[in-house]
Design a protein around this motif. Structure first.
Motif, PDB file in Angstrom:
ATOM      1  N   HIS A  65       0.845  -1.195   0.000  1.00 10.08           N
ATOM      2  CA  HIS A  65       0.000   0.000   0.000  1.00 10.08           C
ATOM      3  C   HIS A  65       0.882   1.247   0.000  1.00 10.08           C
ATOM      4  O   HIS A  65       2.056   1.196   0.359  1.00 10.08           O
ATOM      5  N   GLU A  66       0.264   2.355  -0.398  1.00 10.75           N
ATOM      6  CA  GLU A  66       0.926   3.668  -0.338  1.00 10.75           C
ATOM      7  C   GLU A  66       0.030   4.637   0.412  1.00 10.75           C
ATOM      8  O   GLU A  66      -1.166   4.724   0.127  1.00 10.75           O
ATOM      9  N   PHE A  67       0.632   5.374   1.351  1.00  7.20           N
ATOM     10  CA  PHE A  67      -0.018   6.509   1.996  1.00  7.20           C
ATOM     11  C   PHE A  67       0.635   7.758   1.424  1.00  7.20           C
ATOM     12  O   PHE A  67       1.861   7.886   1.447  1.00  7.20           O
ATOM     13  N   THR A  68      -0.161   8.662   0.860  1.00  3.33           N
ATOM     14  CA  THR A  68       0.364   9.925   0.339  1.00  3.33           C
ATOM     15  C   THR A  68      -0.388  11.071   0.983  1.00  3.33           C
ATOM     16  O   THR A  68      -1.626  11.089   0.978  1.00  3.33           O
ATOM     17  N   ILE A  69       0.360  12.009   1.543  1.00  8.48           N
ATOM     18  CA  ILE A  69      -0.223  13.231   2.084  1.00  8.48           C
ATOM     19  C   ILE A  69       0.168  14.377   1.164  1.00  8.48           C
ATOM     20  O   ILE A  69       1.290  14.423   0.655  1.00  8.48           O
ATOM     21  N   HIS A  70      -0.790  15.275   0.910  1.00  8.57           N
ATOM     22  CA  HIS A  70      -0.577  16.420   0.019  1.00  8.57           C
ATOM     23  C   HIS A  70      -0.843  17.708   0.792  1.00  8.57           C
ATOM     24  O   HIS A  70      -1.729  17.743   1.648  1.00  8.57           O
ATOM     25  N   ASP A  71      -0.103  18.741   0.449  1.00  8.13           N
ATOM     26  CA  ASP A  71      -0.377  20.065   1.001  1.00  8.13           C
ATOM     27  C   ASP A  71      -0.028  21.100  -0.057  1.00  8.13           C
ATOM     28  O   ASP A  71       1.121  21.163  -0.509  1.00  8.13           O
ATOM     29  N   ILE A  72      -1.010  21.886  -0.463  1.00  5.31           N
ATOM     30  CA  ILE A  72      -0.845  22.857  -1.551  1.00  5.31           C
ATOM     31  C   ILE A  72       0.242  23.876  -1.230  1.00  5.31           C
ATOM     32  O   ILE A  72       0.954  24.339  -2.117  1.00  5.31           O
ATOM     33  N   LEU A  73       0.403  24.209   0.057  1.00  2.00           N
ATOM     34  CA  LEU A  73       1.388  25.217   0.448  1.00  2.00           C
ATOM     35  C   LEU A  73       2.754  24.618   0.753  1.00  2.00           C
ATOM     36  O   LEU A  73       3.687  25.343   1.076  1.00  2.00           O
ATOM     37  N   GLY A  74       2.894  23.302   0.694  1.00  2.44           N
ATOM     38  CA  GLY A  74       4.201  22.675   0.917  1.00  2.44           C
ATOM     39  C   GLY A  74       4.438  22.286   2.354  1.00  2.44           C
ATOM     40  O   GLY A  74       5.176  22.959   3.073  1.00  2.44           O
ATOM     41  N   GLY A  95       4.930   5.526   9.124  1.00  3.41           N
ATOM     42  CA  GLY A  95       5.490   6.771   8.601  1.00  3.41           C
ATOM     43  C   GLY A  95       5.013   7.948   9.419  1.00  3.41           C
ATOM     44  O   GLY A  95       3.947   7.899  10.048  1.00  3.41           O
ATOM     45  N   GLU A  96       5.809   9.024   9.411  1.00  4.03           N
ATOM     46  CA  GLU A  96       5.439  10.248  10.119  1.00  4.03           C
ATOM     47  C   GLU A  96       6.177  11.411   9.505  1.00  4.03           C
ATOM     48  O   GLU A  96       7.153  11.232   8.767  1.00  4.03           O
ATOM     49  N   GLY A  97       5.704  12.618   9.785  1.00  8.13           N
ATOM     50  CA  GLY A  97       6.377  13.796   9.277  1.00  8.13           C
ATOM     51  C   GLY A  97       5.529  15.030   9.429  1.00  8.13           C
ATOM     52  O   GLY A  97       4.525  15.048  10.139  1.00  8.13           O
ATOM     53  N   GLY A  98       5.928  16.059   8.724  1.00 10.44           N
ATOM     54  CA  GLY A  98       5.247  17.346   8.755  1.00 10.44           C
ATOM     55  C   GLY A  98       5.916  18.320   7.806  1.00 10.44           C
ATOM     56  O   GLY A  98       5.260  19.112   7.145  1.00 10.44           O
ATOM     57  N   GLU A  99       7.242  18.253   7.753  1.00 12.08           N
ATOM     58  CA  GLU A  99       8.002  19.076   6.828  1.00 12.08           C
ATOM     59  C   GLU A  99       8.254  18.272   5.556  1.00 12.08           C
ATOM     60  O   GLU A  99       8.995  17.294   5.575  1.00 12.08           O
ATOM     61  N   PHE A 100       7.580  18.676   4.481  1.00 13.65           N
ATOM     62  CA  PHE A 100       7.757  18.026   3.181  1.00 13.65           C
ATOM     63  C   PHE A 100       7.382  19.025   2.103  1.00 13.65           C
ATOM     64  O   PHE A 100       6.916  20.128   2.409  1.00 13.65           O
ATOM     65  N   GLY A 101       7.609  18.686   0.857  1.00  7.92           N
ATOM     66  CA  GLY A 101       7.243  19.565  -0.244  1.00  7.92           C
ATOM     67  C   GLY A 101       5.732  19.593  -0.412  1.00  7.92           C
ATOM     68  O   GLY A 101       4.993  19.770   0.547  1.00  7.92           O
ATOM     69  N   TYR A 102       5.266  19.362  -1.621  1.00  8.69           N
ATOM     70  CA  TYR A 102       3.826  19.394  -1.871  1.00  8.69           C
ATOM     71  C   TYR A 102       3.168  18.057  -1.596  1.00  8.69           C
ATOM     72  O   TYR A 102       1.944  17.979  -1.484  1.00  8.69           O
ATOM     73  N   SER A 103       3.966  16.999  -1.476  1.00 12.61           N
ATOM     74  CA  SER A 103       3.420  15.701  -1.091  1.00 12.61           C
ATOM     75  C   SER A 103       4.543  14.818  -0.558  1.00 12.61           C
ATOM     76  O   SER A 103       5.723  15.078  -0.802  1.00 12.61           O
ATOM     77  N   GLU A 104       4.135  13.787   0.182  1.00 16.88           N
ATOM     78  CA  GLU A 104       5.085  12.817   0.706  1.00 16.88           C
ATOM     79  C   GLU A 104       4.394  11.459   0.680  1.00 16.88           C
ATOM     80  O   GLU A 104       3.249  11.333   1.105  1.00 16.88           O
ATOM     81  N   THR A 105       5.095  10.448   0.161  1.00 15.28           N
ATOM     82  CA  THR A 105       4.522   9.113   0.013  1.00 15.28           C
ATOM     83  C   THR A 105       5.327   8.102   0.809  1.00 15.28           C
ATOM     84  O   THR A 105       6.556   8.116   0.776  1.00 15.28           O
ATOM     85  N   THR A 106       4.618   7.235   1.519  1.00 14.14           N
ATOM     86  CA  THR A 106       5.223   6.127   2.243  1.00 14.14           C
ATOM     87  C   THR A 106       4.629   4.831   1.695  1.00 14.14           C
ATOM     88  O   THR A 106       3.408   4.680   1.658  1.00 14.14           O
ATOM     89  N   THR A 107       5.489   3.926   1.242  1.00 16.35           N
ATOM     90  CA  THR A 107       5.057   2.623   0.753  1.00 16.35           C
ATOM     91  C   THR A 107       5.303   1.596   1.848  1.00 16.35           C
ATOM     92  O   THR A 107       6.364   1.596   2.474  1.00 16.35           O
ATOM     93  N   PHE A 108       4.317   0.735   2.098  1.00 13.85           N
ATOM     94  CA  PHE A 108       4.444  -0.239   3.172  1.00 13.85           C
ATOM     95  C   PHE A 108       3.657  -1.501   2.826  1.00 13.85           C
ATOM     96  O   PHE A 108       2.759  -1.485   1.988  1.00 13.85           O
ATOM     97  N   SER A 109       4.035  -2.598   3.470  1.00 14.18           N
ATOM     98  CA  SER A 109       3.359  -3.878   3.269  1.00 14.18           C
ATOM     99  C   SER A 109       2.433  -4.174   4.450  1.00 14.18           C
ATOM    100  O   SER A 109       2.720  -3.805   5.592  1.00 14.18           O
ATOM    101  N   ILE A 110       1.344  -4.839   4.151  1.00 14.40           N
ATOM    102  CA  ILE A 110       0.400  -5.317   5.153  1.00 14.40           C
ATOM    103  C   ILE A 110       0.395  -6.837   5.032  1.00 14.40           C
ATOM    104  O   ILE A 110       0.240  -7.341   3.929  1.00 14.40           O
ATOM    105  N   PRO A 111       0.603  -7.602   6.118  1.00 13.11           N
ATOM    106  CA  PRO A 111       0.779  -7.106   7.477  1.00 13.11           C
ATOM    107  C   PRO A 111       2.099  -6.370   7.638  1.00 13.11           C
ATOM    108  O   PRO A 111       3.095  -6.759   7.027  1.00 13.11           O
TER     109      PRO A 111
END
Length: 116
Positions: A65-74, A95-111
């Motif tokens: 799976h991929e989790f992607t967070i987007h923020d128009i202002l960066g 995954g965790e964060g807060g400081e990123f560009g316009y998006s940040e993607t984390t790829t992970f496996s389940i389980p």
């Protein structure tokens, strides 16, 4: 592809603390299917003006799976407040964060299995 309700799934938790411009933030979870770009959107979320935080739990089928967070202002930290996000599975950090560009993607496996 649809899943029967009897298939095993694994819970993940998404927690976001928004910055002052919450309506600029969105996220999605996709299931990666093969290498042909035929990803399946599992869930998406668009924050609204005035939102201070958002938490959500969902049960995902086995697979990548991929989790992607987007923020128009960066990013959601630190120009317009101290926002951050965290994605976990049974307390283990995906995954965790807060400081990123316009998006940040984390790829992970389940389980999910934490790296050593």
């Amino acid at each position: 592809t649809s899943f029967s309700p009897t298939e095993t799934c694994y819970w993940i938790d998404i927690a976001i603390v928004h910055d002052l411009c919450s309506s600029e933030t969105s996220w999605e979870i996709q299931r990666i299917v093969g290498g042909g770009g035929d990803n399946v959107l599992i869930k998406s979320f668009q924050a609204a003006d005035g939102d201070t935080s958002h938490t959500e739990s969902m049960c995902l089928q086995e697979g990548v799976h991929e989790f992607t967070i987007h923020d128009i202002l960066g990013g959601i930290c630190c120009d317009f407040g101290e926002g951050n996000y965290k994605v976990t599975s049974n307390g283990a950090l995906i995954g965790e964060g807060g400081e990123f560009g316009y998006s940040e993607t984390t790829t992970f496996s389940i389980p999910f299995v934490s790296p050593p």
